[in-house]
Design an enzyme around this catalytic site. Structure first.
Site, short mmCIF file in Angstrom:
data_model
loop_
_atom_site.label_atom_id
_atom_site.label_comp_id
_atom_site.label_asym_id
_atom_site.label_seq_id
_atom_site.Cartn_x
_atom_site.Cartn_y
_atom_site.Cartn_z
N SER A 402 -2.73 -1.13 -3.38
CA SER A 402 -1.56 0.19 -3.52
C SER A 402 -0.69 -0.14 -4.56
O SER A 402 -0.01 0.84 -4.61
CB SER A 402 -1.07 0.08 -2.09
OG SER A 402 -0.59 -1.19 -1.68
N HIS A 423 -7.48 4.17 -1.92
CA HIS A 423 -6.38 3.86 -1.20
C HIS A 423 -6.12 4.34 0.09
O HIS A 423 -5.63 5.63 0.48
CB HIS A 423 -5.00 4.12 -2.25
CG HIS A 423 -3.72 3.85 -1.68
ND1 HIS A 423 -2.51 4.31 -1.72
CD2 HIS A 423 -3.50 2.53 -0.84
CE1 HIS A 423 -1.66 3.69 -1.19
NE2 HIS A 423 -2.27 2.78 -0.56
N GLU A 435 -6.25 8.25 -1.06
CA GLU A 435 -5.85 8.60 -2.31
C GLU A 435 -7.09 7.82 -3.25
O GLU A 435 -7.28 6.91 -2.98
CB GLU A 435 -4.70 7.83 -2.82
CG GLU A 435 -3.35 8.62 -2.73
CD GLU A 435 -1.95 7.97 -3.41
OE1 GLU A 435 -1.26 8.68 -3.69
OE2 GLU A 435 -1.85 6.90 -2.89
N ASN A 473 3.26 6.50 -2.64
CA ASN A 473 4.17 5.57 -2.68
C ASN A 473 5.56 5.51 -3.80
O ASN A 473 6.49 5.08 -3.75
CB ASN A 473 3.67 3.98 -2.73
CG ASN A 473 3.12 3.68 -1.41
OD1 ASN A 473 3.26 4.53 -0.31
ND2 ASN A 473 2.23 2.77 -1.12
#
Ligand code: 3HC
Length: 689
Positions: A402, A423, A435, A473
């Site tokens: 990540s 992800h 993701e 993120n």
């Protein structure tokens, strides 16, 4: 799109075809074409009865959702069709194969008899689009299936099997074999005749009881309330007036922001699966997967793969991790069986599809390898070098990283074109988002196969380019940045959480970080302090971490958790926050909830626009779906970028300029894409097409 008619003796079989799901389009003319056939059959002396059926393997998934955009009056054509079917003087039979949803079910209900295959599915999914059944469903389903059953179907949006539909009276027969043949046989045997089978009024007490119980349900949406109002009308007025009320309510919902947002998400989840400008490439099927690393993430990934009936090998070197991983996987599958989500036999079969290995060399040859070891480049190097050695040619090598650079990871192999990021979000067996990270050298085949794999395990795959934090993120960091600045300027954790939860976020940022583990954010901030020394940040969450308070897992974080789950304000943390403001010489001020929401959400939007501008996200809707399916953004607001279009980009820019004059104004540099779109009087939505 076409309507094919065929005379079988004195029966006219009308087959409507609008691949892939036979959506009943008004704009495309299908609805009017079916109505014309029914009208002609009425006066055609050769015809004694009509069978309506769908082409392909579905009856119909309902009205064409895109059809009503900007033209809610199109519902009139749907109503007119249903009315013509119901009023037809010759018997009309609906012969139903496969899906029979929404407007498709309403069409069947308007017919005089319904015969279905045993595998057919029935439901009213309109509520998940913020709508109600607008083709007579609110009026006809209670008359056929009883008010309680009908309300359950309409408020839940869930489908039921043919057996259940027969039990509650929604259909008349289940056919073995071909449904049209069965309908013809029933007509020939005189079973349908001219008897109307479109139902009768529910008993008043049953209706009242069903409405009372529906009104007591929590979390009723606008559409839910409108459905109840339409069902209530059954006792108060006749069918025609009920249908009129239903059409009015449908029109009002259609133009509401809630429904527009939910429709945006429906189409968005399909758009994100499309790789723009890409040559159409065949994706490779995945049947067996090796997961390297049996920690929390690897375990969750393995469960989601087993749930999709894939064969799985988990490689975990540490003995205690090995045992824990296997036990957690088995416990999860057994729990599903205990809760009757799956049968015991299915649980046994899935557990049987799991292999555990202690080293990568023990892995069975797989179509896909997913690395889920801890976030350390040396650890990744070791895994990818080993995978490069053992994986068959053509296999996909995926990293669940990540935070690390996927392109650097791909360089550890001799086949960077086969490397992709997958992800997953924790808990990986629950969260819908995946993701799919495309590296600089990931091949189109690998990317297409990774997206097809996401769909096959029931996840929404969204493609992200390589950057620190990818899409989700990277945006979340800006959202948190504002939340922590707000703490320093005058807000307290419970106020920030309450304001954002009132906006609709599933959980406010202080609670989220207490749940995820405050140490995760701390590690990132330590890294940022080295990488971006010119970007000041609020030290408040660091002070919380320095007390050893990492959130729920340590029993305390921003909040206290006396029962392990429920947050409780902590005077110690609030005093620490106030004293920190004093130390940095900041005069705390009263901050209202609208400022909290604007600053956190606008920061999210601004970063989302930067990601689209940089090409990390393909389209604004990709950002929306990531936030809806992975970060608890409210479904009724359609995602941050859809929300930005509702706020208006010029207004957004004005507010950002105002915040840029405040504390830490440097964080408000507007994304060039927002400036550009605003200049051209365009919206993010214009880029989704
Ligand atoms: N209208 C328009 N397009 C539709 C559609 C609909 N009702 N249902 C599906 N589609 C399209 C999808 O957008 C997709 O298009 P694409 O290939 O261009 O991306 C294609 O059909 C295939 O759909 P999926 O990718 O979703 O295929 P699945 O096999 O995974 O799922 C499905 C099929 C279960 C039918 C799912 O598409 C679905 O849930 N559809 C929506 C059903 C629905 O909400 N019906 C109610 C419509 S509103 C209504 O009927 C109002 C009435 O009361 C007046």
């Amino acid at each position: 799109m076409q309507v094919i008619e065929k005379h079988v003796g004195s029966v006219l079989v009308v087959r409507f075809d609008n691949s892939p799901v036979n959506a009943l389009t008004v704009g495309g003319g299908l609805v009017q074409a079916i109505e014309r056939r029914v009208a002609q059959a009425q006066t055609d002396e050769r015809v004694d009865a009509i069978i309506l059926t769908g082409g392909g393997t579905v009856f119909s998934a309902g009205a064409d959702i895109a059809d009503f955009e900007g033209a809610p009056e199109r519902i009139d054509a749907i109503r007119s069709l249903m009315q013509s079917i119901e009023n037809c003087r010759k018997p009309v039979v609906a012969a139903i194969e496969g899906l029979c949803l929404g407007g498709g079910l309403e069409l069947a209900l308007a017919a005089h008899f319904r015969v279905a295959s045993s595998t057919a599915k029935f439901g009213f999914p309109e509520i998940s689009l913020g709508l109600l059944p607008g083709g007579g469903g609110t009026q006809r389903s209670p008359r056929l299936a009883g008010a309680g059953n009908a309300i359950d179907l309409m408020l839940s949006g869930k489908s039921v099997s043919a057996a259940k539909a027969l039990e509650i009276g929604l259909i008349d027969r289940i056919a073995e074999g071909d449904v049209v043949e069965a309908a013809l046989a029933m007509l020939a045997a005189g079973l349908v005749g001219s008897t109307r089978r479109s139902g009768s009024l529910p008993v008043p007490q049953d209706l009242d009881a069903a409405i009372d119980s529906a009104e007591r349900r929590t979390g009723l949406t606008d559409a839910g309330r409108a459905i109840i109002a339409c069902v209530r009308a059954i006792a108060q007025t006749d069918l025609q007036a009920g249908l009129k009320l239903e059409a009015e309510q449908f029109g009002a919902l259609m133009t509401s922001e809630q429904s527009r947002a939910l429709r945006h998400a429906f189409f968005g989840r399909r758009i994100v699966g499309k790789i723009p400008g890409g040559v159409r490439v065949e994706s490779k099927g995945v049947r067996h997967v090796t997961v390297v690393g049996g920690g929390l993430m690897g375990t969750g990934i393995a469960i989601s793969l087993l749930n999709a009936d894939l064969g799985v090998t988990v490689v975990e070197a540490k003995p205690e991790g090995f045992d824990k991983c296997r036990a957690s996987i088995e416990a999860s599958l057994r729990r599903d069986a205990d809760k009757a989500r799956i049968t015991a036999a299915t649980a046994d079969r899935r557990i049987g599809a799991l292999n555990m290995g202690r080293s990568i060399d023990e892995a069975m040859p797989s179509d896909l390898y997913i690395e889920a070891v801890f976030e350390d480049m040396d650890a990744k190097r070791e895994v990818f070098q080993a995978l490069d050695r053992i994986a068959p040619l053509g296999a996909i090598l995926a990293s669940n990283t990540s935070t690390l650079d996927l392109d650097a990871i791909a360089q550890f192999t001799s086949r960077p074109e086969a490397v992709v990021g997958l992800h997953f979000f924790s808990p990986a067996n629950i969260m819908r988002l995946l993701e799919v990270v495309r590296g600089a050298r990931t091949s189109p085949e690998t990317l297409a196969s990774a997206m097809a794999f996401a769909k096959s395990i029931g996840k929404t795959g969204v493609v992200a380019g390589v950057c620190d934090g990818f899409i989700g993120n990277r945006i979340f960091e800006e959202y948190l940045r504002q939340a922590w600045f707000l703490l320093e300027e005058g807000a307290l954790p419970h106020q920030i959480d309450a304001a954002l939860e009132a906006f609709g976020m599933a959980m406010g940022p202080c609670r989220v970080m207490d749940l995820a583990g405050q140490d995760i954010g701390w590690n990132i901030r330590k890294r940022r302090a080295v990488e971006q020394p010119d970007r000041p940040y609020s030290k408040i969450p660091d002070l919380v971490c320095e007390l050893g308070r990492f959130g729920q897992k340590t029993g305390t974080g921003f909040y206290l958790y006396p029962d392990g789950r429920t947050p409780q304000r902590d005077p110690l943390i609030e005093a620490l926050i106030v004293s920190h403001s004093r130390q940095i010489d900041f005069d705390r001020r009263v901050i209202d909830d609208s400022e909290i929401v604007e600053r956190c959400i606008f920061a999210m939007i601004n970063e989302g626009a930067k990601l689209v501008g940089e090409g990390i996200a393909y389209r604004p809707v990709d950002v929306d779906i990531i936030y809806l399916d992975g970060y608890g953004f409210p479904a009724s607001r359609g995602g941050p970028m859809f929300h930005a279009d509702q706020v208006g980009l010029p207004h957004l820019l004005e507010k950002m300029a105002q915040y840029a004059r405040g504390h830490h104004g440097w964080a408000w540099e507007p994304a060039p894409l927002i400036l550009e779109l605003s200049d051209k009087n365009q919206k993010f939505g214009d880029l989704n097409r």
